[in-house]
Motif scaffolding. Structure first.
Motif, short mmCIF file in Angstrom:
data_model
loop_
_atom_site.label_atom_id
_atom_site.label_comp_id
_atom_site.label_asym_id
_atom_site.label_seq_id
_atom_site.Cartn_x
_atom_site.Cartn_y
_atom_site.Cartn_z
N ARG A 82 34.68 -32.69 -18.12
CA ARG A 82 36.06 -32.79 -18.61
C ARG A 82 36.05 -32.90 -20.13
NH1 ARG A 82 40.77 -35.06 -16.19
NH2 ARG A 82 39.46 -35.89 -14.50
N VAL A 83 36.94 -32.17 -20.79
CA VAL A 83 37.02 -32.21 -22.25
C VAL A 83 38.46 -32.41 -22.67
CG1 VAL A 83 34.98 -30.76 -22.59
CG2 VAL A 83 37.25 -29.70 -22.40
N SER A 84 38.63 -32.86 -23.90
CA SER A 84 39.96 -32.98 -24.52
C SER A 84 40.18 -31.77 -25.42
CB SER A 84 40.07 -34.27 -25.33
OG SER A 84 39.86 -35.40 -24.51
N ILE A 85 41.36 -31.18 -25.32
CA ILE A 85 41.64 -29.97 -26.08
C ILE A 85 42.87 -30.18 -26.96
CG2 ILE A 85 40.58 -28.43 -24.40
CD1 ILE A 85 43.36 -27.81 -23.33
N GLY A 86 42.93 -29.37 -28.03
CA GLY A 86 44.07 -29.40 -28.94
C GLY A 86 44.75 -28.05 -29.01
N GLU A 87 44.98 -27.58 -30.24
CA GLU A 87 45.70 -26.34 -30.43
C GLU A 87 44.86 -25.15 -29.97
OE1 GLU A 87 44.98 -28.38 -33.10
OE2 GLU A 87 46.76 -29.61 -32.74
N ALA A 88 45.55 -24.10 -29.60
CA ALA A 88 44.88 -22.89 -29.11
C ALA A 88 45.36 -21.68 -29.89
CB ALA A 88 45.14 -22.70 -27.62
N SER A 89 44.48 -20.71 -30.04
CA SER A 89 44.82 -19.42 -30.64
C SER A 89 44.26 -18.34 -29.73
CB SER A 89 44.24 -19.31 -32.06
OG SER A 89 42.82 -19.31 -32.02
N ASP A 90 44.43 -17.09 -30.13
CA ASP A 90 43.91 -16.00 -29.31
C ASP A 90 42.39 -15.96 -29.26
OD1 ASP A 90 46.49 -15.25 -28.80
OD2 ASP A 90 46.56 -13.76 -30.41
N SER A 91 41.75 -16.53 -30.26
CA SER A 91 40.29 -16.43 -30.35
C SER A 91 39.55 -17.72 -30.02
CB SER A 91 39.89 -15.99 -31.76
OG SER A 91 40.36 -16.92 -32.73
N ALA A 92 40.22 -18.86 -30.05
CA ALA A 92 39.51 -20.12 -29.84
C ALA A 92 40.48 -21.21 -29.40
CB ALA A 92 38.78 -20.56 -31.11
N ILE A 93 39.91 -22.23 -28.74
CA ILE A 93 40.65 -23.43 -28.36
C ILE A 93 39.96 -24.61 -29.01
CG2 ILE A 93 41.31 -24.95 -26.46
CD1 ILE A 93 41.58 -22.56 -24.68
N ARG A 94 40.74 -25.42 -29.68
CA ARG A 94 40.18 -26.58 -30.36
C ARG A 94 39.79 -27.65 -29.34
NH1 ARG A 94 43.43 -30.34 -34.71
NH2 ARG A 94 41.70 -31.71 -35.28
N VAL A 95 38.57 -28.19 -29.49
CA VAL A 95 38.06 -29.24 -28.61
C VAL A 95 37.99 -30.53 -29.41
CG1 VAL A 95 36.15 -30.01 -27.18
CG2 VAL A 95 36.74 -27.59 -27.24
N THR A 96 38.69 -31.55 -28.93
CA THR A 96 38.74 -32.82 -29.66
C THR A 96 37.84 -33.89 -29.04
OG1 THR A 96 40.67 -33.50 -28.35
CG2 THR A 96 41.10 -32.35 -30.43
N GLY A 97 37.24 -33.61 -27.91
CA GLY A 97 36.34 -34.58 -27.30
C GLY A 97 35.67 -34.02 -26.06
N GLY A 98 34.45 -34.52 -25.78
CA GLY A 98 33.75 -34.12 -24.58
C GLY A 98 32.62 -33.12 -24.81
N LEU A 99 32.52 -32.53 -25.98
CA LEU A 99 31.45 -31.57 -26.29
C LEU A 99 30.82 -31.92 -27.63
CD1 LEU A 99 32.99 -28.12 -25.26
CD2 LEU A 99 31.16 -29.37 -24.10
N ARG A 100 29.58 -31.46 -27.79
CA ARG A 100 28.86 -31.64 -29.05
C ARG A 100 28.54 -30.29 -29.65
NH1 ARG A 100 26.28 -34.99 -25.43
NH2 ARG A 100 24.55 -33.51 -25.27
N PRO A 101 28.45 -30.22 -30.97
CA PRO A 101 28.07 -28.95 -31.60
C PRO A 101 26.71 -28.48 -31.10
CG PRO A 101 28.87 -30.52 -33.24
CD PRO A 101 28.71 -31.28 -31.97
N GLY A 102 26.59 -27.20 -30.84
CA GLY A 102 25.34 -26.62 -30.39
C GLY A 102 25.20 -26.50 -28.89
N GLU A 103 26.04 -27.19 -28.11
CA GLU A 103 25.98 -27.04 -26.66
C GLU A 103 26.50 -25.66 -26.26
OE1 GLU A 103 26.25 -31.18 -24.37
OE2 GLU A 103 28.13 -30.66 -25.36
N TRP A 104 26.14 -25.27 -25.03
CA TRP A 104 26.54 -23.96 -24.52
C TRP A 104 27.53 -24.15 -23.37
CZ3 TRP A 104 24.65 -19.33 -26.56
CH2 TRP A 104 23.62 -19.45 -27.50
N VAL A 105 28.49 -23.23 -23.28
CA VAL A 105 29.48 -23.27 -22.20
C VAL A 105 29.54 -21.91 -21.54
CG1 VAL A 105 30.89 -25.12 -23.17
CG2 VAL A 105 31.32 -22.75 -23.85
N ALA A 106 29.82 -21.91 -20.24
CA ALA A 106 29.96 -20.66 -19.50
C ALA A 106 31.31 -20.03 -19.81
CB ALA A 106 29.85 -20.92 -18.01
N THR A 107 31.34 -18.70 -19.95
CA THR A 107 32.57 -17.99 -20.28
C THR A 107 32.91 -16.90 -19.26
OG1 THR A 107 31.36 -16.44 -21.70
CG2 THR A 107 32.26 -18.42 -22.75
N SER A 108 32.14 -16.80 -18.17
CA SER A 108 32.45 -15.80 -17.15
C SER A 108 32.15 -16.37 -15.77
CB SER A 108 31.65 -14.52 -17.38
OG SER A 108 30.26 -14.73 -17.17
N ARG A 109 32.79 -15.78 -14.75
CA ARG A 109 32.60 -16.17 -13.36
C ARG A 109 32.85 -17.65 -13.11
NH1 ARG A 109 27.50 -12.70 -10.87
NH2 ARG A 109 28.30 -10.63 -11.43
#
Length: 344
Positions: free
Chosen positions: A300-327
């Motif tokens: 679970r993560v905290s999110i902020g503003e969104a645009s067409d190219s990215a969603i701002r993450v305000t909590g729950g992730l660290r720089p350099g981690e990887w996230v799944a983007t398909s399936r």
């Protein structure tokens, strides 16, 4: 015979002892992954406000009296100069008549005093007093005439009746509110209460996006007014966002507003929109992928503003981690995957 039966049983037992061939395990699904990194996102201020007319005028009578007629109801559209309400003319007319009679008496007294002064029968102070009484009487006539002309309420311009505060037959005091009219010439706005730190980051003309539950889609507007002082009761500043001329808008509707604050923006963590699912109330879920173990973990993560190219993450992730983007619909917590890194 017995030897034949023994031979068949021996063959059957041998066949039963054979193990089935091992089935081939399903290959892990290929899943695209993206690395969590920093992105420059525009600073946005989120707030909730109420739709209204920019100019809401309270109308009343300049004199006391009984209301003889109310010509409009709440929600009625009005045109410039339209008669909205009127007082009983009996009292107002009597006041005008009394003022004129007093003026005539004062004028006759002044003329008589001036003639007696010429003949030496009265003193100058008596004449001056008669003249002052005449001037006061003429002022009363003008005041009564003004009240007579304003014994009716007319619309100052095109607009809508927002509130009807009195009814026909009711006796009202001078200046008492009778009607509230929203003037169409000023347009509609949504008013927001903002903390001082947020109000200080805004400028006139800053773009804003408005979402209303009663109106499908988004409305675009801009900041047209920033309060000069804080409200004493709440300590917040009132900010007005100008809205387009849309017939679906009604005074009192509640909406959420995102305003682009001044400044170049801030650096924050961001993920591709495809990595986020099940967003609700500033929270969402992602699958964090480990390229070494080739497994994904639900987080679970905290999110902020969104645009067409990215969603701002305000909590729950660290720089350099990887996230799944398909399936994402086929993944599960701790599931093995075949990660496919996005080409750089």
């Amino acid at each position: 015979m017995r030897a034949s039966i023994m031979m068949v049983m021996t063959c059957g037992l041998a066949a039963c002892g054979q193990q089935p061939a091992a089935t081939t395990a399903a290959a892990p699904p290929q899943v695209r992954i993206a690395q969590v990194g920093g992105a420059t996102m525009p600073d946005a201020i989120m707030a909730t406000g109420t739709v209204g007319w920019r100019r809401e005028t309270t109308l009343g009578f300049t004199s006391a009296g009984r209301i003889a007629a109310m010509r409009v109801d709440e929600g009625d559209s009005v045109r410039p100069g339209q008669l909205l309400a009127a007082l009983d003319a009996t009292t107002v007319g009597a006041t005008v008549s009394a003022a004129r009679a007093e003026r005539d008496r004062a004028a006759a007294e002044y003329a008589r005093s001036a003639k007696l002064l010429e003949q030496g029968w009265v003193t100058r102070p008596r004449v001056d007093n008669a003249k002052a009484a005449l001037l006061a009487a003429e002022a009363n006539v003008r005041s009564a005439g003004f009240q007579s002309r304003n014994a009716a309420i007319v619309a100052p311009g095109p607009g809508v009746v927002l509130a009807r505060l009195a009814d026909a037959g009711q006796v009202v005091a001078a200046g008492a509110p009778v009607l509230v009219v929203g003037e169409a010439g000023g347009g509609r706005v949504i008013r927001l209460p903002l903390a001082d730190r947020d109000a200080a980051r805004l400028r006139i003309g800053a773009p804003a996006t408005v979402r209303l539950a009663a109106v499908e889609g988004e409305l675009t507007g801009s900041v047209i007014e920033i309060g000069g002082r804080a409200q004493q009761a709440t300590g917040t500043f009132t900010v007005e966002i100008g809205l387009p001329n849309d017939a679906r808008l009604r005074a009192g509707q509640i909406g959420t507003v995102s305003i682009l604050a001044s400044g170049p923006g801030s650096m924050s963590l961001a993920v591709p929109p495809a990595a986020v699912f099940a967003p609700r109330a500033g929270q969402a879920f992602v699958y964090v992928a480990d390229p070494k173990t080739k497994r994904v973990k639900l987080r679970r993560v905290s999110i902020g503003e969104a645009s067409d190219s990215a969603i701002r993450v305000t909590g729950g992730l660290r720089p350099g981690e990887w996230v799944a983007t398909s399936r994402l619909d086929r993944l599960a917590d701790n599931m093995a995957i075949e990660p496919l890194r996005a080409a750089k």
